[in-house]
Design an enzyme around this catalytic site. Structure first.
Site, short mmCIF file in Angstrom:
data_model
loop_
_atom_site.label_atom_id
_atom_site.label_comp_id
_atom_site.label_asym_id
_atom_site.label_seq_id
_atom_site.Cartn_x
_atom_site.Cartn_y
_atom_site.Cartn_z
N GLY A 1 0.79 -1.22 0.00
CA GLY A 1 0.00 0.00 0.00
C GLY A 1 0.83 1.27 0.00
O GLY A 1 0.47 2.26 -0.66
N ASN B 1 -8.67 3.89 8.44
CA ASN B 1 -8.06 2.84 9.25
C ASN B 1 -8.24 3.06 10.75
O ASN B 1 -8.29 2.09 11.51
CB ASN B 1 -6.56 2.75 8.92
N HIS C 1 -1.58 -7.69 2.55
CA HIS C 1 -1.56 -8.28 3.88
C HIS C 1 -2.77 -7.89 4.72
O HIS C 1 -3.00 -8.46 5.79
CB HIS C 1 -0.25 -7.95 4.61
N THR D 1 11.49 -7.05 -12.01
CA THR D 1 10.93 -8.36 -12.33
C THR D 1 9.73 -8.64 -11.45
O THR D 1 9.80 -8.51 -10.23
CB THR D 1 11.99 -9.45 -12.15
N CYS E 1 0.97 1.86 11.61
CA CYS E 1 2.19 2.53 11.16
C CYS E 1 2.74 3.50 12.19
O CYS E 1 3.84 4.02 12.04
CB CYS E 1 1.94 3.26 9.84
#
Length: 395
Positions: A74, A166, A216, A252, A340
């Site tokens: 995110g 959140n 997640h 990649t 966070c």
């Protein structure tokens, strides 16, 4: 669940990885491990898996496969959206006109700090649109911020708003935000990190220009995510390299991760459809129980338009940090706001934006869950919460 087993109520921070997701990912780390850009048969096998994952993932978000850019999560998706769109839009501005970025006062730091980065390094005019006491963006203020940029020394180039908050679980009126922003020809980025897999998302039906997702939160390993962005929206890549992901996110591709994202999101959406009503009912029973048992408690966020598994409160007279520690000792694992900010003991910024005093905001607690709570779970939470409040002097 036995009484000596911790009750995990911090799903907004992260979710466990399911066995089905692990089993789906494993072959692309062991047998079908080839680079999807390789032209040999094993490379083509990996490329087909990547393409199938992209189509499934997009369909479950109401988007097109070509919209999907796989990222590391995110935070990267939000950075790419805010910085990438703003930088690309700057090229269209007349000389001397600064870009104006509008974010709500309840945004995640990945969005808010990306806007400030544009301000520090490119002179962007960052406007923070206020929210009401339920953390819903003030649409009148958004309209004013957009109109004020027309013809001035700055011009609006992006609106970024969270789909679901959140900290307090409030669901934003995204369709109204898009309607207002598009009337000024300004693209809209939606941070859907908390919402994906929990509520229906219809990116193209809502006419959203870009949308961020983090795996997640709905059951993938950490470090997986995506930015969905419409082809009509110019986007400046932040990573230089081999030009993967439409040249917008070089590196990649993580084929196993993309497969995990697709499987986990599909499983979450199927579960949501089957258990949505039960999840809301158990959330509301928990809210009623807490408010009845602890008169000082106050619900935060919108009482109706909120995530189905999100119950958040303030408990004036104690601190959320003390409650967290005491509840953890009693087998209740929850949080006080954004994961966070854990360890920094910050006042939840959304609560301040809602007009709460810092002392009240410091008493915040949130319980987040993805599966309906049983009556026994709710009774256990309330009993532990009452005991914690009493031990901390809240009577």
């Amino acid at each position: 669940m036995s009484a000596d087993t911790a009750l995990y109520l911090d799903a907004a921070a992260t979710e466990p990885v399911g066995r089905t997701v692990i089993d789906a990912m494993l072959p692309f780390m062991t047998d079908a491990y080839a680079n999807p850009a390789s032209v040999h048969q094993d490379g083509k096998t990996a490329a087909r898996a990547l393409d199938a994952a992209r189509h499934s993932f997009a369909a479950n978000l109401g988007a097109a496969a070509d919209d999907v850019i796989f990222t590391s999560g995110g935070t990267e998706s939000d950075n790419l959206a805010v910085k990438g769109i703003a930088l690309a839009q700057m090229r269209r501005l007349p000389h001397g006109v600064r870009p104006r970025i509008i974010v709500s006062a309840a945004e995640h730091p990945a969005v808010a700090e990306s806007a400030r980065w544009m301000q520090r390094f490119f002179g962007a005019d960052v406007v923070v649109a206020p929210v009401d006491d339920h953390a819903r963006i003030r649409l009148d203020a958004l309209e004013k911020a957009l109109a004020a940029g027309d013809g001035a020394d700055s011009r609006p180039v992006l609106v970024s708003v969270m789909l679901a908050n959140n900290e307090v679980g409030t669901i934003q009126p995204v369709e109204d935000v898009v309607r207002i922003a598009h009337s000024h020809h300004v693209p809209v980025h939606v941070d859907a990190v908390q919402a994906a897999g929990q509520i229906p998302i219809r990116m193209r039906d809502w006419d959203v220009d870009a949308l961020s997702v983090s795996g997640h939160k709905f059951g993938t390993p950490k470090g997986l995510g995506a930015l969905l962005v419409r082809g009509r929206v110019p986007l400046e890549p932040l990573l230089s390299g081999g030009g993967q992901e439409r040249g917008l996110r070089s590196g990649t591709q993580n084929v196993a991760g993309a497969v995990g994202l697709a499987i986990a999101l599909d499983e979450s959406i199927r579960f949501m459809r089957a258990h949505h009503a039960a999840l809301i009912a158990s959330r509301d029973r928990l809210i009623r129980g807490v408010l009845e048992a602890i008169p000082q408690a106050r619900l935060t966020g919108d009482p109706v338009s909120r995530l189905p598994g999100h119950a958040s409160f303030i408990f004036p007279g104690v601190t959320g940090e003390a409650l967290l520690v005491d509840l953890d000792a009693r087998g209740i694992e929850c949080s006080s706001g954004s994961a966070c900010a854990v360890g920094r003991h910050e006042v939840p910024p959304t609560l301040l934006a809602m007009g709460l005093e810092p002392a009240a905001a410091r008493s915040a607690l949130r319980f987040t869950f993805r599966r309906p709570l049983t009556d026994a779970d709710i009774a256990r939470i309330i009993a532990a919460l009452c005991a914690s409040c009493n031990s901390l002097g809240l009577h």
